[in-house]
Design an enzyme around this catalytic site. Structure first.
Site, PDB file in Angstrom:
ATOM      1  N   SER A  41       0.933  -1.037   0.094  1.00 52.04           N
ATOM      2  CA  SER A  41      -0.094   0.095  -0.098  1.00 52.04           C
ATOM      3  C   SER A  41       0.931   1.331  -0.033  1.00 52.04           C
ATOM      4  CB  SER A  41      -0.847  -0.040   1.211  1.00 52.04           C
ATOM      5  OG  SER A  41      -0.175   0.111   2.390  1.00 52.04           O
ATOM      6  N   HIS A 148      -3.142  -6.791   2.735  1.00 54.73           N
ATOM      7  CA  HIS A 148      -2.302  -7.749   3.274  1.00 54.73           C
ATOM      8  C   HIS A 148      -2.837  -9.013   3.880  1.00 54.73           C
ATOM      9  CE1 HIS A 148       0.446  -4.075   4.561  1.00 54.73           C
ATOM     10  NE2 HIS A 148       0.342  -4.168   3.257  1.00 54.73           N
ATOM     11  N   GLU A 157      -4.532  -3.179   9.229  1.00 51.10           N
ATOM     12  CA  GLU A 157      -3.826  -3.352  10.191  1.00 51.10           C
ATOM     13  C   GLU A 157      -4.473  -3.072  11.604  1.00 51.10           C
ATOM     14  OE1 GLU A 157       0.130  -1.589   9.908  1.00 51.10           O
ATOM     15  OE2 GLU A 157       0.010  -1.944   7.571  1.00 51.10           O
ATOM     16  N   GLU A 200       2.100  -9.808   7.396  1.00 50.90           N
ATOM     17  CA  GLU A 200       2.882  -9.252   8.127  1.00 50.90           C
ATOM     18  C   GLU A 200       2.769 -10.298   9.555  1.00 50.90           C
ATOM     19  OE1 GLU A 200       2.104  -5.152   8.975  1.00 50.90           O
ATOM     20  OE2 GLU A 200       2.802  -4.638   6.856  1.00 50.90           O
ATOM     21  N   ASP A 235      -4.149   0.586  11.259  1.00 46.31           N
ATOM     22  CA  ASP A 235      -3.822   1.431  10.212  1.00 46.31           C
ATOM     23  C   ASP A 235      -4.782   1.112   9.168  1.00 46.31           C
ATOM     24  OD1 ASP A 235      -2.589   2.375   8.014  1.00 46.31           O
ATOM     25  OD2 ASP A 235      -0.912   1.267   7.858  1.00 46.31           O
ATOM     26  N   GLU A 277      -3.990   5.340  11.946  1.00 47.52           N
ATOM     27  CA  GLU A 277      -2.833   5.875  10.997  1.00 47.52           C
ATOM     28  C   GLU A 277      -3.707   5.699   9.619  1.00 47.52           C
ATOM     29  OE1 GLU A 277       0.430   3.118  10.880  1.00 47.52           O
ATOM     30  OE2 GLU A 277       0.675   3.367   8.606  1.00 47.52           O
ATOM     31  N   ASP A 307       0.804   8.312   7.152  1.00 44.46           N
ATOM     32  CA  ASP A 307       2.099   7.389   6.254  1.00 44.46           C
ATOM     33  C   ASP A 307       1.903   7.674   4.887  1.00 44.46           C
ATOM     34  OD1 ASP A 307       3.663   5.469   5.582  1.00 44.46           O
ATOM     35  OD2 ASP A 307       2.086   3.804   5.806  1.00 44.46           O
ATOM     36  N   LYS A 332       9.535   5.709   7.045  1.00 51.03           N
ATOM     37  CA  LYS A 332      10.017   4.575   6.331  1.00 51.03           C
ATOM     38  C   LYS A 332      11.056   5.146   5.387  1.00 51.03           C
ATOM     39  CE  LYS A 332       5.481   2.348   5.832  1.00 51.03           C
ATOM     40  NZ  LYS A 332       4.175   2.341   5.268  1.00 51.03           N
ATOM     41  N   HIS A 360       8.811  -0.846   9.372  1.00 46.96           N
ATOM     42  CA  HIS A 360       8.956  -2.049   8.248  1.00 46.96           C
ATOM     43  C   HIS A 360       7.943  -1.625   7.166  1.00 46.96           C
ATOM     44  CE1 HIS A 360       5.586  -4.653   9.500  1.00 46.96           C
ATOM     45  NE2 HIS A 360       5.147  -3.415   9.612  1.00 46.96           N
ATOM     46  N   LYS A 383       7.506   0.299  14.440  1.00 45.93           N
ATOM     47  CA  LYS A 383       6.189  -0.434  14.046  1.00 45.93           C
ATOM     48  C   LYS A 383       6.728  -1.704  13.339  1.00 45.93           C
ATOM     49  CE  LYS A 383       2.727  -0.395  10.643  1.00 45.93           C
ATOM     50  NZ  LYS A 383       1.800   0.562   9.643  1.00 45.93           N
TER      51      LYS A 383
END
Ligand code: 2PG
Ligand code: MG
Length: 406
Positions: A41, A148, A157, A200, A235, A277, A307, A332, A360, A383
């Site tokens: 994403s 994910h 998330e 993840e 997230d 997020e 993000d 990131k 990550h 994270k």
């Protein structure tokens, strides 16, 4: 320091897709490596990711341009690469290739100076101050959805946030146990022995609706008397839900205002929920700011986190801080495309009073540089995925660097 060779290899990430490893050789033909993770994403302002063949060609161009040149610092090298690329999103040389060269070079400097990577970064970008132990909040993604996973959850998330208590190894141990009891609860609920996992390492079972995972985490925190130490973070990665002016939220088409009311309800129903997020798409700074105003009225510390909105970019961080859109930003390095720019983004965020969560990507590698970046800039949070298989290395690196000892 001089770099002689720059080589790009195709390697596998934790999702089984390909990404790149960059190797450089110094004057004495010692090799240094950097593996670059890969996101699914992605924000549209992130540094470009070149596919392997193009990355190989870019590495060859970089090798020709820099061989024989002396670079004194990471900044010096990064400046040269940024100029050579000449595009805002690093489309010619690729953010993945440039970050790889930047990071491998930083490792060469660390070797030469007999220091850890984080110490080299700390000295060059953060004024050499890194007193005391390093014990950031840990954001660990325990239930996966969105892009994910394949369980139809719109939210990408569902994380727990773990505050350090006592020794850090005990803190990480508690997270591991929480991951286990969550697994037990989901096994009981679904009757399945083998639970599906997402990208993840979080559970990716089916849920009634998008709030049920929050309630599940909420109940476990209360039942196990973990309120002091555990919170919940989401997230939404709302960019992946946004189409034609509305959000596709678990089958419902919601306008920003209705989605915001949904979040308001969630924060009311789940007192442990502390952070959200990317609640809206990446152009919707005003909606972020409106949600932040709503949350100011809720008891406890609440964070709205950027993000895809801020993509580790100092100018965007400044813009959205001024708009009152965020309390914290995700950092990131591969969104930025060089170490210098990632560190600059961290410094910019803290100068503006924002918290920094070094993160990550969903396609990870064995490279644990994110922990060094977090340690160097004394980030408030890290994270990572679930404490599971390929993701465990990040937690162990965190424990190794906790005391700052070499
Ligand atoms: C995110 C990340 C990491 P991706 O959105 O924060 O969890 O996902 O790497 O796919 O962008
Ligand atoms: Mg995100």
């Amino acid at each position: 320091m001089r770099i002689k060779d720059v080589v790009v290899r195709e390697i596998l990430d934790s999702r089984g897709e390909t990404t790149i490893e960059v190797a450089i050789a110094d004057d004495e033909l010692r090799d240094f490596y950097a593996q670059i993770p890969s996101g699914r994403s992605r924000g549209k302002h992130e540094a470009a990711v070149l596919p392997f063949r193009d990355a190989e060609a870019a590495a060859a161009r970089i090798e020709r341009a820099i061989s024989g040149r002396d670079f004194e610092s990471i900044k010096d090298l990064d400046r040269y690469l940024i100029e050579m690329d000449g595009t805002p999103r690093k489309e010619r040389l690729g953010g993945n290739v440039m970050l790889g060269v930047s990071l491998a070079f930083a490792r060469a400097l660390a070797f030469e100076r007999k220091e850890e990577l984080w110490q080299v970064l700390n000295r060059e970008f953060f004024g050499g101050k890194a007193d005391g132990p390093f014990r950031p909040l840990i954001f660990s993604n325990l239930i996966n959805g969105g892009r994910h996973a394949r369980n139809g959850l719109p939210v990408q998330e569902y994380m727990v946030v773990v505050r350090p208590r006592g020794s850090y190894v005990k803190t990480v141990g508690k997270l591991l146990r929480f991951y286990e009891i969550l697994g037990d609860a989901l096994r009981l609920k679904t009757g399945e022995e083998e639970l599906p996992l997402g990208d993840e390492g979080g559970y990716a079972t089916a849920f009634e609706d998008a709030f049920e995972p929050v309630q599940t985490l909420e109940d476990l925190i209360t039942e196990h008397s973990l309120s002091e130490q555990f919170s919940i973070a989401l997230d939404i990665a709302a960019d992946s839900l946004y189409k034609d002016g509305a959000y596709d939220f678990g089958g419902l088409k919601l306008e920003a205002g209705t989605l915001r009311e949904t979040y308001d309800d969630w924060f009311e129903w789940a007192p442990h929920l502390m952070s959200i997020e990317d609640p809206f798409e990446e152009g919707a700074g005003d909606d972020f700011a409106a949600l932040r105003r709503d949350l100011a009225g809720v008891t406890g510390e609440k964070w709205v986190v950027g993000d895809d909105l801020t993509v580790t970019n100092p100018a965007l961080i400044e813009k959205y801080a001024a708009a009152g859109a965020v309390d914290a930003v995700i950092i990131k390095a591969n969104q930025a495309g060089t170490l210098s720019e990632a560190c600059e983004a961290m410094n910019k965020a803290s100068a503006l009073g924002l918290k920094r969560i070094v993160s990550h990507r969903s396609g990870e590698t064995e490279d644990n540089f994110l922990v060094h970046l977090a340690r160097a800039g004394n980030a408030e949070g890290v994270k990572m995925g679930a404490p599971h298989e390929s993701r465990v290395g990040k937690f162990n690196e965190l424990l190794r660097l906790e005391g700052g000892m070499v």
